[in-house]
Design an enzyme around this catalytic site. Sequence first.
Site, PDB file in Angstrom:
ATOM      1  N   TYR A 134       1.511 -11.567   4.337  1.00  0.00           N
ATOM      2  CA  TYR A 134       2.394 -11.437   3.177  1.00  0.00           C
ATOM      3  C   TYR A 134       3.710 -12.210   3.295  1.00  0.00           C
ATOM      4  O   TYR A 134       4.479 -12.233   2.348  1.00  0.00           O
ATOM      5  CB  TYR A 134       2.713  -9.949   2.939  1.00  0.00           C
ATOM      6  CG  TYR A 134       1.671  -9.245   2.109  1.00  0.00           C
ATOM      7  CD1 TYR A 134       0.390  -9.041   2.602  1.00  0.00           C
ATOM      8  CD2 TYR A 134       1.961  -8.794   0.822  1.00  0.00           C
ATOM      9  CE1 TYR A 134      -0.570  -8.391   1.848  1.00  0.00           C
ATOM     10  CE2 TYR A 134       1.009  -8.146   0.059  1.00  0.00           C
ATOM     11  CZ  TYR A 134      -0.251  -7.947   0.575  1.00  0.00           C
ATOM     12  OH  TYR A 134      -1.197  -7.306  -0.186  1.00  0.00           O
ATOM     13  N   ASP A 184     -14.151  -3.989   8.590  1.00  0.00           N
ATOM     14  CA  ASP A 184     -15.399  -3.881   7.818  1.00  0.00           C
ATOM     15  C   ASP A 184     -16.056  -2.520   8.075  1.00  0.00           C
ATOM     16  O   ASP A 184     -16.473  -1.821   7.152  1.00  0.00           O
ATOM     17  CB  ASP A 184     -16.350  -5.054   8.103  1.00  0.00           C
ATOM     18  CG  ASP A 184     -16.499  -5.379   9.588  1.00  0.00           C
ATOM     19  OD1 ASP A 184     -15.762  -4.804  10.418  1.00  0.00           O
ATOM     20  OD2 ASP A 184     -17.372  -6.216   9.937  1.00  0.00           O
ATOM     21  N   ASP A 244      -3.361  -2.905   2.351  1.00  0.00           N
ATOM     22  CA  ASP A 244      -3.386  -3.073   0.894  1.00  0.00           C
ATOM     23  C   ASP A 244      -4.798  -2.808   0.371  1.00  0.00           C
ATOM     24  O   ASP A 244      -4.987  -2.060  -0.594  1.00  0.00           O
ATOM     25  CB  ASP A 244      -2.947  -4.504   0.548  1.00  0.00           C
ATOM     26  CG  ASP A 244      -3.062  -4.775  -0.942  1.00  0.00           C
ATOM     27  OD1 ASP A 244      -2.555  -3.957  -1.723  1.00  0.00           O
ATOM     28  OD2 ASP A 244      -3.677  -5.798  -1.319  1.00  0.00           O
ATOM     29  N   ASP A 297      -6.465   0.876  -1.771  1.00  0.00           N
ATOM     30  CA  ASP A 297      -7.125   0.973  -3.082  1.00  0.00           C
ATOM     31  C   ASP A 297      -8.426   1.754  -2.930  1.00  0.00           C
ATOM     32  O   ASP A 297      -8.792   2.568  -3.780  1.00  0.00           O
ATOM     33  CB  ASP A 297      -7.446  -0.423  -3.652  1.00  0.00           C
ATOM     34  CG  ASP A 297      -6.301  -0.982  -4.493  1.00  0.00           C
ATOM     35  OD1 ASP A 297      -5.140  -0.600  -4.249  1.00  0.00           O
ATOM     36  OD2 ASP A 297      -6.567  -1.808  -5.393  1.00  0.00           O
TER      37      ASP A 297
HETATM   38  C1  IPM Z   1       0.427  -2.927  -3.573  1.00  0.00           C
HETATM   39  C2  IPM Z   1       0.250  -4.110  -4.459  1.00  0.00           C
HETATM   40  C3  IPM Z   1       1.124  -5.245  -3.947  1.00  0.00           C
HETATM   41  C4  IPM Z   1       0.701  -5.546  -2.521  1.00  0.00           C
HETATM   42  C5  IPM Z   1       1.084  -6.510  -4.811  1.00  0.00           C
HETATM   43  C6  IPM Z   1       1.547  -6.215  -6.221  1.00  0.00           C
HETATM   44  C7  IPM Z   1       1.848  -7.641  -4.195  1.00  0.00           C
HETATM   45  O1  IPM Z   1      -1.091  -4.472  -4.517  1.00  0.00           O
HETATM   46  O2  IPM Z   1       1.562  -2.432  -3.451  1.00  0.00           O
HETATM   47  O3  IPM Z   1      -0.568  -2.471  -3.008  1.00  0.00           O
HETATM   48  O4  IPM Z   1      -0.278  -6.281  -2.308  1.00  0.00           O
HETATM   49  O5  IPM Z   1       1.342  -5.041  -1.610  1.00  0.00           O
HETATM   50 MG    MG Z   2      -2.378  -3.128  -3.537  1.00  0.00          MG
END
Ligand code: IPM
Ligand code: MG
Length: 320
Positions: A109, A189, A213, A217
């Site tokens: 990042y 993985d 990240d 999700d």
């Molecule tokens: C998160 C988001 C951010 C990240 C993006 C918007 C840059 O996906 O906070 O998870 O990747 O950190």
């Molecule tokens: Mg994210």
Amino acid sequence: MLRAAGADFEFEEFDVNADAYLRTGVPITDEVWKQVAKADSILFGAVGDQRLNDSTYLAGVLLRLRFELDLYVNLRPAKLYDDRLSPLRREDRRQVDLLVVRENTEGLYVGMGGRFKKGTKDEIAVQEDVNTHIGVTRIIEHAFQVARHEVVMVDKSNAMTFAGALWQERWKAVGAAHPKIKTRHLYVDAASMQLVKDPSQFDVIVTSNLFGDILSDLTAELIGGMGIAPSANIDPATGRGLFEPVHGTAPDIAGRGLVNPIGAILSAAMMVRHLGVPDMADAIEGAVESAIRARECTRDIGGDLSTSQAGDAVVKRLRD
Ligand code: IPM
Ligand code: MG
């Protein structure tokens, strides 16, 4: 409720958003930055706007705040408040109460790299993965601080051998200093596979910026979706923090009252806990859980309320 729990916060609102960026050409003005950087805590909405097609705004707002305030710990808890929100068929594997501890200031990042022979057939694009001894050590240490019984370290050291070796070395060194906490290592993985197969096996997962990240999700989906997942970005050294839902701005459903406010509400709960008012945090979480169980929530999690009605359903419980 705010007063009853003994909290005394001063709130200030700042005009940081895509409209302001389009108007001024600056993601966060110097004047606003000075004030925001002084705050004990930042409650952050969400970032993203379809009118902006480059990453300058994103980098200038969210990533700048994380990097420049050195908010190196990104906490992304996933707790299942109601069984019916689990996507898993097997009931015995639905107990989800885990925490992703994501490194938040390094890795892929940092924006180092470049494009050589840009736009030609011979183009080369390089994106550097930056991992420092200090950065890796401090995030692993923090994972041990917050673990109840186990820390699972997730990397891809079988393929990404240089960064992986540093993570492995620091992991072993820090782990040795915490003999009471169990340790386990998984490649990313395999970790993804295990999270879907049986999330009940996890307590704390510590990992790099990008893997955190992605996995967060996935873990959000295990508890009912992006709409309810909260997060904290903190610097344990200064105590400063930025609290935000894991989701983005959901432009496809914006302005129609469909958005779930719970991710933001639970982020506020994380914020007050961090600010030293755990009773209030517990009360907010309890109110959220009760509203979800009563299906007084938005459609994405099985209710039929609008965004503001769903917010009211939580507030009502806090007032009772
Ligand atoms: C998160 C988001 C951010 C990240 C993006 C918007 C840059 O996906 O906070 O998870 O990747 O950190
Ligand atoms: Mg994210």
